[in-house]
Design an enzyme around this catalytic site. Structure first.
Site, PDB file in Angstrom:
ATOM      1  N   ARG A 119       0.766  -1.305   0.017  1.00 12.06           N
ATOM      2  CA  ARG A 119      -0.039  -0.089  -0.096  1.00 12.06           C
ATOM      3  C   ARG A 119       0.878   1.184  -0.010  1.00 12.06           C
ATOM      4  O   ARG A 119       2.161   1.286  -0.071  1.00 12.06           O
ATOM      5  CB  ARG A 119      -0.878  -0.110   1.182  1.00 12.06           C
ATOM      6  CG  ARG A 119      -0.151   0.130   2.442  1.00 12.06           C
ATOM      7  CD  ARG A 119      -0.897   0.196   3.822  1.00 12.06           C
ATOM      8  NE  ARG A 119      -0.310   0.178   4.853  1.00 12.06           N
ATOM      9  CZ  ARG A 119      -0.325   0.395   5.987  1.00 12.06           C
ATOM     10  NH1 ARG A 119      -1.680   0.804   6.219  1.00 12.06           N
ATOM     11  NH2 ARG A 119       0.346   0.493   7.006  1.00 12.06           N
ATOM     12  N   GLU A 158      -1.617   8.376   5.195  1.00 15.76           N
ATOM     13  CA  GLU A 158      -0.295   8.594   5.293  1.00 15.76           C
ATOM     14  C   GLU A 158       0.489   8.675   4.166  1.00 15.76           C
ATOM     15  O   GLU A 158       1.606   8.007   3.721  1.00 15.76           O
ATOM     16  CB  GLU A 158       0.294   7.631   6.269  1.00 15.76           C
ATOM     17  CG  GLU A 158      -0.181   7.524   7.639  1.00 15.76           C
ATOM     18  CD  GLU A 158       0.317   6.628   8.626  1.00 15.76           C
ATOM     19  OE1 GLU A 158       1.074   5.614   8.143  1.00 15.76           O
ATOM     20  OE2 GLU A 158       0.229   6.811   9.648  1.00 15.76           O
ATOM     21  N   CYS A 163       8.676   8.281  -5.745  1.00 14.34           N
ATOM     22  CA  CYS A 163       8.731   7.543  -7.226  1.00 14.34           C
ATOM     23  C   CYS A 163       9.553   8.135  -7.967  1.00 14.34           C
ATOM     24  O   CYS A 163       9.640   9.560  -7.965  1.00 14.34           O
ATOM     25  CB  CYS A 163       7.161   7.637  -7.602  1.00 14.34           C
ATOM     26  SG  CYS A 163       7.211   6.875  -9.274  1.00 14.34           S
ATOM     27  N   CYS A 165       9.874   7.395 -11.387  1.00 14.04           N
ATOM     28  CA  CYS A 165       9.672   7.042 -12.740  1.00 14.04           C
ATOM     29  C   CYS A 165       9.937   8.219 -13.854  1.00 14.04           C
ATOM     30  O   CYS A 165      10.150   9.165 -13.286  1.00 14.04           O
ATOM     31  CB  CYS A 165       8.260   6.376 -12.875  1.00 14.04           C
ATOM     32  SG  CYS A 165       7.249   7.614 -12.795  1.00 14.04           S
ATOM     33  N   GLU A 321      -4.925   8.348  14.631  1.00 13.12           N
ATOM     34  CA  GLU A 321      -4.675   6.891  15.000  1.00 13.12           C
ATOM     35  C   GLU A 321      -3.731   6.867  16.228  1.00 13.12           C
ATOM     36  O   GLU A 321      -2.842   7.685  16.300  1.00 13.12           O
ATOM     37  CB  GLU A 321      -3.886   6.320  13.857  1.00 13.12           C
ATOM     38  CG  GLU A 321      -4.831   6.002  12.580  1.00 13.12           C
ATOM     39  CD  GLU A 321      -3.877   5.390  11.350  1.00 13.12           C
ATOM     40  OE1 GLU A 321      -2.821   4.569  11.909  1.00 13.12           O
ATOM     41  OE2 GLU A 321      -4.180   5.399  10.154  1.00 13.12           O
ATOM     42  N   PHE A 371      -2.853  -9.162  14.556  1.00 15.24           N
ATOM     43  CA  PHE A 371      -2.505  -8.731  16.095  1.00 15.24           C
ATOM     44  C   PHE A 371      -2.575  -7.398  16.663  1.00 15.24           C
ATOM     45  O   PHE A 371      -1.928  -7.191  17.686  1.00 15.24           O
ATOM     46  CB  PHE A 371      -1.247  -9.623  16.211  1.00 15.24           C
ATOM     47  CG  PHE A 371      -1.567 -11.068  16.182  1.00 15.24           C
ATOM     48  CD1 PHE A 371      -2.383 -11.901  16.647  1.00 15.24           C
ATOM     49  CD2 PHE A 371      -0.612 -11.778  15.458  1.00 15.24           C
ATOM     50  CE1 PHE A 371      -2.581 -13.281  16.272  1.00 15.24           C
ATOM     51  CE2 PHE A 371      -0.815 -13.095  15.043  1.00 15.24           C
ATOM     52  CZ  PHE A 371      -1.768 -13.855  15.360  1.00 15.24           C
TER      53      PHE A 371
HETATM   54  C1  GAL Z   1      -0.514   3.446  10.499  1.00 19.17           C
HETATM   55  C2  GAL Z   1      -1.193   3.323   9.288  1.00 19.17           C
HETATM   56  C3  GAL Z   1      -2.485   2.135   9.754  1.00 19.17           C
HETATM   57  C4  GAL Z   1      -1.977   1.158  10.471  1.00 19.17           C
HETATM   58  C5  GAL Z   1      -0.956   1.452  11.517  1.00 19.17           C
HETATM   59  C6  GAL Z   1      -0.444   0.368  12.385  1.00 19.17           C
HETATM   60  O1  GAL Z   1       0.845   3.909   9.935  1.00 19.17           O
HETATM   61  O2  GAL Z   1      -1.886   4.485   8.922  1.00 19.17           O
HETATM   62  O3  GAL Z   1      -3.029   1.910   8.330  1.00 19.17           O
HETATM   63  O4  GAL Z   1      -1.231   0.209   9.585  1.00 19.17           O
HETATM   64  O5  GAL Z   1      -0.111   2.213  11.214  1.00 19.17           O
HETATM   65  O6  GAL Z   1       0.051   0.901  13.390  1.00 19.17           O
END
Ligand code: GAL
Length: 721
Positions: A119, A158, A163, A165, A321, A371
């Site tokens: 991704r 994020e 790139c 190219c 997050e 996990f």
């Molecule tokens: C972030 C990402 C999330 C998830 C997370 C795991 O960097 O945006 O999709 O992968 O880390 O800690």
């Protein structure tokens, strides 16, 4: 500047609580969706991030969209008084798209083309990818424009990586032509290409830097990084076109990578485009075995939070997050100790976040992140420690409506500048592998954190005039106009602090001629002639001069870097007491106009910065959150909304801490308990309290009378969750 900012989206005037929700992983078991809704209510979650990695589910075949599952989820969220932070899916793409259009696959710095997979690895220049992402964003915006659940747009995920190219090379050259006004001679000068015979005679000869190609032209390295940021912002703007067209009132954000190691984008360049800043942060708590106490982790992440708040001039940001359970991206996935979830989450709010969101809501059944900490574990019910911690926090956040939009007033700013970091990291020399720019900025910031003094973390381009103290550790690169703005800041009465290794290069990474610190020489009143890089365990002594302006006494230790300076107009405050530079100035002060500029010539080890800044805080008349010093490991932050001041009292240690309150009287917003003179903060305690001016005045929160009447019952009455 407003006393209080409006909520991120006035549709929801509450703290947002929720996280990344991937219902499309559970399409075959829709009963889980219903269970999710029940659990969200239990956890007091009101904002779920949906669709981040859903492109293959939304467009299983080219041009054939399937929104049925997302329709159901959006409806269910709305029925449950919750909202969607709706993502655009550009971070991961369906296999059919890569197969049909290999141009969208990135080329790595060594010029190898990647294959489909993973991704966050698309080409940001590819016209096809831009067209496809805009099409699906258009379909999403058109479909959900009036949906009651739509709260915030979450662009991609994020943005990161590079790139190399052919399309990106062409775009880079076009960007360079613009930057150097189509004048190749200007570029050659800025990049100092006569070095190693690297002069370019045609634009087509220029390529991005790479490990197996050109990487010795520092100006090129710098411009490439600037271009990568520019191209990301440009890609992002392209993603936004349909969102602005159909939903002009829905705020747009993208989640930044908050870790200290992320150097790949200059996030300050995103500020003109985004409505709200958001950040993903995964502190690694519990590193006692590595001698990193939690309070130091908190201090470091405080720095990162304060930067994200400062990006939009103090406007509250989103903690997009965080892990509700074990940290995942660290070497060992340590569980959060009891109390740590509340403490860590309220720290974000204390520093200006109006949200606490997680990655992830429910653990996935398969894949690389099965996990990773989640609110709902594989057990699938609410009877887990993590769920209960999240639900308890949700209960607290419900009571913080009055904190939404509240401001932090900082009188101090620390400069952390991405371009400066890129340039420093490229330096050959000094301590080659350990420049430690980020760490140095955090250490200077830390001295204020420990004193309970609010700080904005800004870049070189920010407005300095609103601060009383401006600290610029290792300001190696000084871009045009910056020195002049620093001069007028000091002339007008400000206190400026600079360190060794400042004023060395211009915006192209060309050294200033005529003596360092280049354009800062006048305001600092010193000439820095040489810099000594010490061995790992080497120490030099620094002694303050008797009767110095700060009242510093004793001896301090210099480590790693010692600048050998001459005090010109500056006065010497401390001197080196070791080696051949014994008695050379190590700390100077220059009066300039109404203000003063300090130069710290050496890299210090504790305890120098603490007494130095403590004295400077007093000298500059800076307000601390509490009158008295804070016990080590305790952080006290204040957010005010024009009517009330909310105190966040956070103990990042495993010991109870006595906190002297002085004349500040506080009432706990959750249980009404009133504190005066002194209070005890239990280990890992996190309290939110409102300042209560006087016992005799009308009690705005009805906290008096034995603290029985709970203010939130009255204040939040009748409001939706
Ligand atoms: C972030 C990402 C999330 C998830 C997370 C795991 O960097 O945006 O999709 O992968 O880390 O800690």
């Amino acid at each position: 500047m407003p006393d209080r900012y409006p909520p991120i989206n006035p549709k929801c005037p509450h703290m947002l609580h929720g996280g990344d929700y991937n219902p499309d992983q559970w399409i075959e078991t829709p009963e889980i969706w219903d269970e999710d809704m029940r659990l969200m209510r239990l956890a007091h979650c009101n904002a779920m991030t949906v669709g981040v990695f859903s492109w293959a589910q939304l467009e299983p075949e080219e041009g054939h969209y399937d929104f049925s599952w997302l329709d159901t989820i959006m409806d269910k969220l709305a029925e449950n008084d919750a909202f969607a932070v709706l993502a655009t899916p550009s971070a991961a793409r369906p296999a059919w798209l890569s197969k049909k259009n290999p141009e969208i696959l990135r080329v790595q710095p060594d010029r190898h083309k990647i294959r489909h997979g993973g991704r966050c690895n698309h080409c940001p220049t590819s016209p096809i990818y831009r067209e496809k992402t805009q099409s699906i964003n258009r379909a999403l915006a058109e479909r959900y424009r009036d949906h009651p659940a739509l709260l915030v747009w979450h662009l991609s995920n994020e943005y990161s990586g590079e790139c190399h190219c052919d399309l990106c090379q062409e775009a880079f050259r076009a960007w360079l032509r613009e930057r150097y006004e189509h004048d190749l001679a200007r570029l050659n000068h800025a990049w100092w290409t006569r070095f190693w015979s690297h002069a370019f005679t045609d634009w087509s000869q220029i390529e991005s830097p790479g490990p197996n190609g050109e990487n010795s032209i520092h100006g090129l390295n710098l411009d490439w990084k600037r271009f990568v940021t520019h191209q990301t912002v440009d890609f992002m703007k392209n993603e936004m076109v349909p969102l602005r067209e159909f939903t002009p009132d829905v705020p747009v954000t993208t989640n930044f990578i908050g870790a200290e190691v992320f150097v790949g984008r200059d996030y300050w360049k995103f500020r003109d485009v985004l409505d709200v800043v958001s950040v993903d942060l995964y502190p690694h708590w519990g590193r006692e075995e590595e001698s990193v106490p939690d309070w130091q982790t908190a201090l470091q992440f405080g720095f990162v939070y304060d930067m994200h708040r400062a990006m939009l001039d103090g406007k509250p940001f989103m903690l997009m997050e965080s892990s509700p359970g074990a940290a995942f991206s660290t070497a060992n996935s340590r569980l959060k100790r009891p109390g740590m979830h509340r403490l860590a989450s309220l720290q974000a709010v204390a520093h200006g976040s109006d949200t606490v969101q997680y990655f992830q809501w429910r653990k996935s059944r398969g894949g690389a992140e099965k996990f990773h900490g989640a609110v709902v574990d594989h057990a699938g019910h609410e009877n887990t420690r993590v769920f209960q911690d999240v639900a308890a926090l949700g209960e607290t956040l419900r009571r913080l409506d009055d904190v939404v939009g509240a401001r932090t007033n900082a009188e101090v700013a620390v400069i952390y500048d991405w371009e400066n970091r890129w340039a420093i990291d490229d330096v050959h020399g000094l301590r080659r592998e350990h420049k430690d720019y980020f760490e140095t900025c955090v250490r200077h910031y830390g001295a204020f954190w420990k004193q309970g003094v609010a700080v904005d973390v800004i870049n070189e381009d920010a407005d300095f005039s609103k601060y009383k103290i401006l600290v610029a550790p290792m300001l190696y690169m000084v871009r045009p106009g910056v020195a002049e703005r620093i001069e007028s800041f000091v002339r007008d009465g400000g206190t400026f602090v600079a360190t060794y290794w400042s004023g060395i290069v211009d915006e192209s990474d060309l050294c200033f001629l005529g003596g360092f610190p280049g354009p800062l020489r006048r305001v600092l009143g010193v000439w820095a002639e040489e810099i000594d890089a010490l061995g790992k365990d080497e120490r030099k002594r620094v002694t303050p001069l008797p009767g110095n302006a700060l009242g510093l006494t004793g001896t301090f230790e210099a480590v790693e870097l010692c600048d050998l300076i001459h005090a010109e107009s500056a006065e010497t405050v401390a001197i080196y007491a070791s080696d051949f530079y014994e008695s050379h100035p190590a700390l100077t002060r220059n009066t300039f106009g109404e203000g003063e500029a300090w130069y710290i010539a050496f890299r210090d080890r504790d305890p120098f910065l603490d007494p130095f800044y403590e004295a400077l805080i007093k000298r500059a008349g800076i307000r601390r959150t509490l009158e008295k010093s804070l016990p080590l490991g305790v952080s006290v932050r204040v957010r005010g909304n024009g009517r009330h001041r909310f105190y966040f009292l956070l103990n990042f240690t495993d010991l109870p801490r006595n906190l002297p309150l002085g004349s500040t009287r506080l009432a706990d917003v959750e249980n009404g308990m009133v504190f005066e003179t002194e209070m005890v903060l239990e280990p890992r305690a996190a309290l939110v309290a409102v300042e209560w001016e006087s016992r005799t005045e009308a009690d705005p929160f009805h906290l008096g009378g034995g603290a029985k009447a709970r203010w939130w019952d009255r204040e939040s009455e009748g409001r939706a969750r």
